[in-house]
Scaffold this motif. Structure first.
Motif, short mmCIF file in Angstrom:
data_model
loop_
_atom_site.label_atom_id
_atom_site.label_comp_id
_atom_site.label_asym_id
_atom_site.label_seq_id
_atom_site.Cartn_x
_atom_site.Cartn_y
_atom_site.Cartn_z
N ALA A 19 9.91 11.02 -3.52
CA ALA A 19 8.53 11.43 -3.45
C ALA A 19 8.48 11.35 -2.09
N ALA A 20 8.24 12.48 -1.56
CA ALA A 20 8.04 12.84 0.18
C ALA A 20 7.32 11.52 0.26
N ARG A 64 -0.13 9.09 -9.08
CA ARG A 64 1.15 9.38 -10.10
C ARG A 64 1.79 10.73 -8.91
N MET A 65 0.94 11.51 -9.36
CA MET A 65 1.18 13.10 -9.07
C MET A 65 1.33 13.21 -7.59
N LEU A 66 -0.23 12.20 -6.83
CA LEU A 66 -0.15 12.82 -5.79
C LEU A 66 1.47 13.28 -5.11
N GLU A 74 11.65 9.47 -14.38
CA GLU A 74 11.71 9.01 -12.93
C GLU A 74 10.40 8.95 -12.41
N ALA A 75 9.39 9.77 -13.54
CA ALA A 75 8.06 9.79 -12.25
C ALA A 75 6.49 9.43 -13.54
N SER A 76 7.17 9.06 -15.02
CA SER A 76 6.53 8.27 -15.63
C SER A 76 5.68 9.83 -15.79
N LEU A 77 5.76 11.17 -16.23
CA LEU A 77 5.12 12.08 -15.72
C LEU A 77 5.76 13.00 -16.92
N ARG A 93 1.60 16.45 -16.70
CA ARG A 93 0.05 15.68 -17.33
C ARG A 93 1.10 13.86 -17.67
N GLY A 94 0.16 12.76 -17.52
CA GLY A 94 0.79 12.21 -17.83
C GLY A 94 1.12 11.40 -19.04
N THR A 95 1.37 10.41 -19.35
CA THR A 95 1.69 9.83 -20.48
C THR A 95 0.24 10.07 -21.48
N ARG A 96 0.37 9.78 -22.37
CA ARG A 96 -0.43 9.81 -23.70
C ARG A 96 -1.30 9.04 -23.30
#
Length: 296
Positions: A295-296, A234-236, A202-205, A221-224
């Motif tokens: 996401a908020a 994408r984390m923000l 869902e978050a691609s994380l 962590r992000g994707t490899r």
């Protein structure tokens, strides 16, 4: 202050017979030889039969290869050189350690030639043995390496690294297998690495589960293969929820650099593994819950 002289002691004063006294002593004290040559020698076996001859000691090095130790009182001779080569072939060994009181220059030259002209996995060492004493002090066995391969320091480094990686890798692999058995639905990998990634579609994380010597923890962590900047963007949207859940996260550190760690514990102690696995699972669920909400 009084001084005394360092004197030589005849080997036969300490070990009357090479085969019946010195060889058994050396097999029981291989760590003394290991310290001098730089590699670990383990699991010694004495008087191993090879084509009608008996190899004095056959041991195992850190990488699991075979090492032959041939002992000889007095001066080296052609007979023992021939035996060394016979044992090398018959036992499929990679390391030969020839120990003697005195080495003939021709035999040192032969050791040098073998090191220079055989494949790199083979190593030949000439080691001089002596016993020293000061006055009436306890006698001390002394080993001195006279010949060794030109790349010996490199091989020692490789063996040391191999041993360290084997031990730490085995520990990590065993812990992750324990975790996977306790929480199979978490789909945690069981490789011998310090981090295992759990992907949240869902978050691609990725949620990185970390195992170090004194604690366990989690990172985002992000994707490899993607850049850190892209992953941070994408984390923000989830940063507010994470900081609310974990108020002790440093305000001046971005979410990508933050981690939640367990209290300090001895992770090598298996009696702590249940507590460690439960803590990781509980916090993995918290991370998943935040990343799967809107996401908020």
């Amino acid at each position: 202050m009084e001084f005394s002289e360092l004197k030589d002691v005849d080997l036969r004063t300490v070990w009357p017979d090479e085969a019946h006294d010195f060889t058994p002593w050396l097999a029981d004290n291989l760590e003394r030889l290991s310290q001098v040559i730089g590699i670990s020698l383990n699991l010694p076996d004495r008087e191993v039969q090879v084509d009608g001859f008996s190899a004095d000691i056959v041991a195992t090095t850190s990488d699991g290869s075979t090492a032959i130790i041939e002992n000889q009182y007095e001066r080296t001779d052609h007979d023992h050189l021939g035996k060394v080569l016979t044992y090398l072939v018959g036992l499929e060994a990679e390391t030969v350690i020839w120990i003697s009181e005195r080495f003939h220059e021709a035999h040192l030259a032969a050791i040098r030639w073998l090191n220079d002209h055989t494949p790199e996995q083979f190593s030949f060492l000439a080691v001089k043995v002596a016993v020293k004493q000061i006055a009436d002090s306890p006698m001390a066995p002394i080993f001195e390496v006279l010949e060794r391969p030109s790349n010996w320091e490199q091989r020692i480094k490789q063996l040391t690294q191999h041993n360290a990686l084997s031990e730490s890798g085995q520990f990590r692999g065993e812990f992750w297998r324990y975790y996977a058995g306790r929480y199979p639905d978490d789909r945690v990998g069981v490789g011998a690495t310090s981090n295992q990634w759990v992907y949240v579609e869902e978050a691609s994380l990725n949620i990185s589960l970390a195992l170090v010597k004194d604690k366990v923890g989690l990172f985002l962590r992000g994707t490899r293969g993607e850049s850190a900047d892209v992953a941070r963007e994408r984390m923000l949207p989830y940063e507010t929820a994470f900081r609310k859940q974990f108020p002790n996260w440093p305000e001046d550190e971005p979410i990508y650099d933050c981690a939640e760690w367990s209290v300090r514990t001895n992770t090598h102690d298996r009696s702590n593994w249940t507590q460690m696995a439960d803590w990781l699972h509980e916090h993995l669920e918290i991370y998943r819950g935040i990343l799967t909400q809107d996401a908020a």
